[in-house]
Design an enzyme around this catalytic site. Structure first.
Site, PDB file in Angstrom:
ATOM      1  N   PRO A   1      27.574  -0.247 -43.742  1.00 13.34           N
ATOM      2  CA  PRO A   1      26.237   0.082 -44.255  1.00 13.34           C
ATOM      3  C   PRO A   1      25.995   1.585 -44.253  1.00 13.34           C
ATOM      4  O   PRO A   1      26.357   2.284 -43.323  1.00 13.34           O
ATOM      5  CB  PRO A   1      25.289  -0.630 -43.287  1.00 13.34           C
ATOM      6  CG  PRO A   1      26.099  -0.978 -42.090  1.00 13.34           C
ATOM      7  CD  PRO A   1      27.535  -1.014 -42.508  1.00 13.34           C
ATOM      8  N   GLU A   2      25.422   2.069 -45.348  1.00 12.41           N
ATOM      9  CA  GLU A   2      25.002   3.464 -45.436  1.00 12.41           C
ATOM     10  C   GLU A   2      23.473   3.484 -45.459  1.00 12.41           C
ATOM     11  O   GLU A   2      22.825   2.473 -45.201  1.00 12.41           O
ATOM     12  CB  GLU A   2      25.619   4.115 -46.676  1.00 12.41           C
ATOM     13  CG  GLU A   2      27.160   4.099 -46.643  1.00 12.41           C
ATOM     14  CD  GLU A   2      27.806   4.800 -47.837  1.00 12.41           C
ATOM     15  OE1 GLU A   2      27.166   5.698 -48.406  1.00 12.41           O
ATOM     16  OE2 GLU A   2      28.941   4.452 -48.180  1.00 12.41           O
TER      17      GLU A   2
END
Ligand SMILES: [Zn+2]
Length: 271
Positions: free
Chosen positions: A2-3
């Site tokens: 996840p960013e």
């Protein structure tokens, strides 16, 4: 992994669902997910507290418990879900936080690179001050980029991914932002003109906002706080599209490796 857009999507969901909820019980199934504390110590610090707010800082989910903050970092494969107590158990359940009104906050993580921990208000302030600039904030301005990038010979894509400088921009969005900015990812940061750096700023912000609007990018693991996939993967222009037509010209997307990570770009559109 996840960013920023994926964590922001989860935080926006949790910010609707959690404020006002009281933590009734804590079950730590996987003690290695708790950083800097025993499962008992962790439980003691958060049990009985009310969740006042949920915000994002960098790629961390930050819950204000009033005097203490509960932080969650999803690592590679972590998921944080709000469920009804008694609902089907997820596999790889790591931590279960029982809430009032029959709800639970469940953290599960296949690869267990994620972590949960608490900080005091003073620790939070100190840590927050050490993190890089938020790319969707006013601080991430073209002027700031000219100052900060102008001193670095590191390739602009690697530069953007350095979390000590700018937080939350990982491999996917760095490639996408530079395509939108029409800047070659291999160029040294200090070789970019102010106009090009302004385009980089615009590209980063545009791709992050668009990804948040589509609730993030799911390749395999990422799910939002309701367990749903993000829809942005279908809108990626270069990332993971090696050999496919460039959306901007008649050329093809190429893949190179920078800093041990794949970079996707169009050599014709990006200079
Ligand atoms: Zn192209």
């Amino acid at each position: 992994m996840p960013e920023l857009p994926e964590v922001e999507t989860i935080v926006r969901d949790l910010a609707h669902l959690l404020p006002g909820a009281k933590i009734k019980g804590v079950e730590v199934v996987r003690p290695d997910l708790i950083e800097d504390d025993t499962p008992e110590g962790f439980a003691r610090k958060i049990r009985g507290k009310k969740i006042r707010s949920v915000v994002r800082r960098a790629k961390n989910i930050v819950m204000d418990l009033g005097g203490e903050r509960l932080l969650v970092n999803l690592g590679m494969t972590g998921r944080l879900l709000v469920a009804r107590a008694g609902d089907d158990e997820p596999t790889h359940l790591g931590v279960r936080i029982g809430l009032d009104r029959g709800r639970e906050l469940r953290y599960h993580d296949v690869r267990r690179f994620g972590r949960l921990w608490t900080v005091t208000e003073a620790q939070w302030q100190a840590w927050d001050g050490q993190l890089g600039v938020e790319p969707l904030s006013d601080a991430f301005s073209a002027d700031w980029l000219v100052q900060a990038a102008g001193r670095s010979k590191v390739a602009i894509k690697v530069w953007l991914m350095d979390q000590a400088r700018v937080v939350g921009v990982g491999n996917i969005y760095a490639s996408e932002a530079l395509f939108r900015a029409r800047v070659d990812p291999r160029r040294p940061a200090n070789s970019l003109t102010p106009d090009e750096l302004a385009r980089v700023r615009d590209g980063v912000q545009a791709v992050l906002r668009e990804a948040i609007d589509h609730r993030g990018t799911t390749f395999l693991d990422y799910r939002d706080a309701r367990g749903e996939e993000g829809a942005f993967a279908a809108r990626l222009k270069v990332y993971d599209r090696e050999g496919q037509p460039c959306p901007g010209c008649k050329g093809h997307v190429e893949r190179i490796v920078q800093g041990g990570r794949s970079t996707f770009f169009c050599p014709s559109c990006q200079h």
